[in-house]
Design an enzyme around this catalytic site. Structure first.
Site, PDB file in Angstrom:
ATOM      1  N   ARG A   7      27.069 104.551  10.166  1.00 60.15           N
ATOM      2  CA  ARG A   7      28.303 104.047  10.412  1.00 60.15           C
ATOM      3  C   ARG A   7      28.127 102.582  10.768  1.00 60.15           C
ATOM      4  O   ARG A   7      26.972 101.996  11.160  1.00 60.15           O
ATOM      5  CB  ARG A   7      28.781 104.696  11.716  1.00 60.15           C
ATOM      6  N   ARG A  63      30.608  95.990  -4.320  1.00 57.41           N
ATOM      7  CA  ARG A  63      30.331  96.251  -5.509  1.00 57.41           C
ATOM      8  C   ARG A  63      29.687  95.037  -6.165  1.00 57.41           C
ATOM      9  O   ARG A  63      28.885  95.147  -7.235  1.00 57.41           O
ATOM     10  CB  ARG A  63      31.744  96.402  -6.315  1.00 57.41           C
ATOM     11  N   CYS A  75      38.362 102.391  -0.354  1.00 52.37           N
ATOM     12  CA  CYS A  75      38.922 101.937   0.804  1.00 52.37           C
ATOM     13  C   CYS A  75      40.206 102.958   1.080  1.00 52.37           C
ATOM     14  O   CYS A  75      40.526 103.296   0.538  1.00 52.37           O
ATOM     15  CB  CYS A  75      39.593 100.634   0.342  1.00 52.37           C
ATOM     16  N   GLU A  78      43.101 102.838   8.278  1.00 51.09           N
ATOM     17  CA  GLU A  78      42.577 103.417   9.631  1.00 51.09           C
ATOM     18  C   GLU A  78      43.940 103.759  10.278  1.00 51.09           C
ATOM     19  O   GLU A  78      45.091 103.400   9.999  1.00 51.09           O
ATOM     20  CB  GLU A  78      41.785 102.370  10.343  1.00 51.09           C
ATOM     21  N   ARG A  90      35.744  99.230   9.081  1.00 51.75           N
ATOM     22  CA  ARG A  90      34.771 100.235   9.478  1.00 51.75           C
ATOM     23  C   ARG A  90      34.264 100.844   8.032  1.00 51.75           C
ATOM     24  O   ARG A  90      34.861 100.961   7.185  1.00 51.75           O
ATOM     25  CB  ARG A  90      35.390 101.518  10.174  1.00 51.75           C
ATOM     26  N   TYR A 108      27.118  97.656  14.689  1.00 53.12           N
ATOM     27  CA  TYR A 108      28.637  97.113  15.089  1.00 53.12           C
ATOM     28  C   TYR A 108      28.554  95.540  15.165  1.00 53.12           C
ATOM     29  O   TYR A 108      27.614  95.163  16.238  1.00 53.12           O
ATOM     30  CB  TYR A 108      29.136  98.005  16.268  1.00 53.12           C
ATOM     31  N   ARG A 116      31.121 101.007  20.334  1.00 52.77           N
ATOM     32  CA  ARG A 116      30.237 101.662  20.676  1.00 52.77           C
ATOM     33  C   ARG A 116      28.938 101.069  21.411  1.00 52.77           C
ATOM     34  O   ARG A 116      27.885 100.852  21.011  1.00 52.77           O
ATOM     35  CB  ARG A 116      29.472 102.078  19.306  1.00 52.77           C
TER      36      ARG A 116
END
Length: 123
Positions: A7, A63, A75, A78, A90, A108, A116
């Site tokens: 992540r 890409r 894509c 959220e 994210r 992050y 986080r």
């Protein structure tokens, strides 16, 4: 070798194409370097954006990275949760790796570090 999710998240200051592309590339570069990833290990990359970002597709940044053009990238929006972190990108990388789950380096950046804080304590 095991399949792992890696992540990451970052934020941009403005909803501008160059900001989205630059910060997505910066985030992906860190995910790659901190987890010693190679494109042939990656099954897919999912990228989500908050509702306030629509100036460009962050997948375009991935890409254009050397060697990454054949990795499937998608894509999506959220979930629009009230009081969520704004202008946030994210990333979820699905990769085959020998790195144990507890040693995966999730990344992050910028204001997304608040998502986080527990990961900062591990470093």
């Amino acid at each position: 070798m095991s399949v792992r999710g890696i992540r990451g998240a970052t934020t941009v200051e403005k909803n501008m194409a160059d900001n989205i592309i630059k910060e997505t590339k910066r985030l992906m570069d860190k995910i790659i370097s901190q987890n010693n990833l190679h494109p042939n290990q990656v099954a897919q990359i999912l990228v989500s954006l908050t509702d306030d970002l629509n100036a460009d597709f962050p997948a375009k940044a991935i890409r254009t990275m050397d060697g990454w053009s054949f990795v499937p990238v998608m894509c999506m929006k959220e979930i629009a949760v009230p009081h969520a972190l704004p202008k946030c990108i994210r990333i979820m990388v699905t990769a085959n790796t020998d790195i144990p789950q507890e040693h995966i380096q999730h990344v992050y950046l910028n204001k997304a570090m608040v998502l986080r804080p527990d990961l900062e304590e591990r470093k």
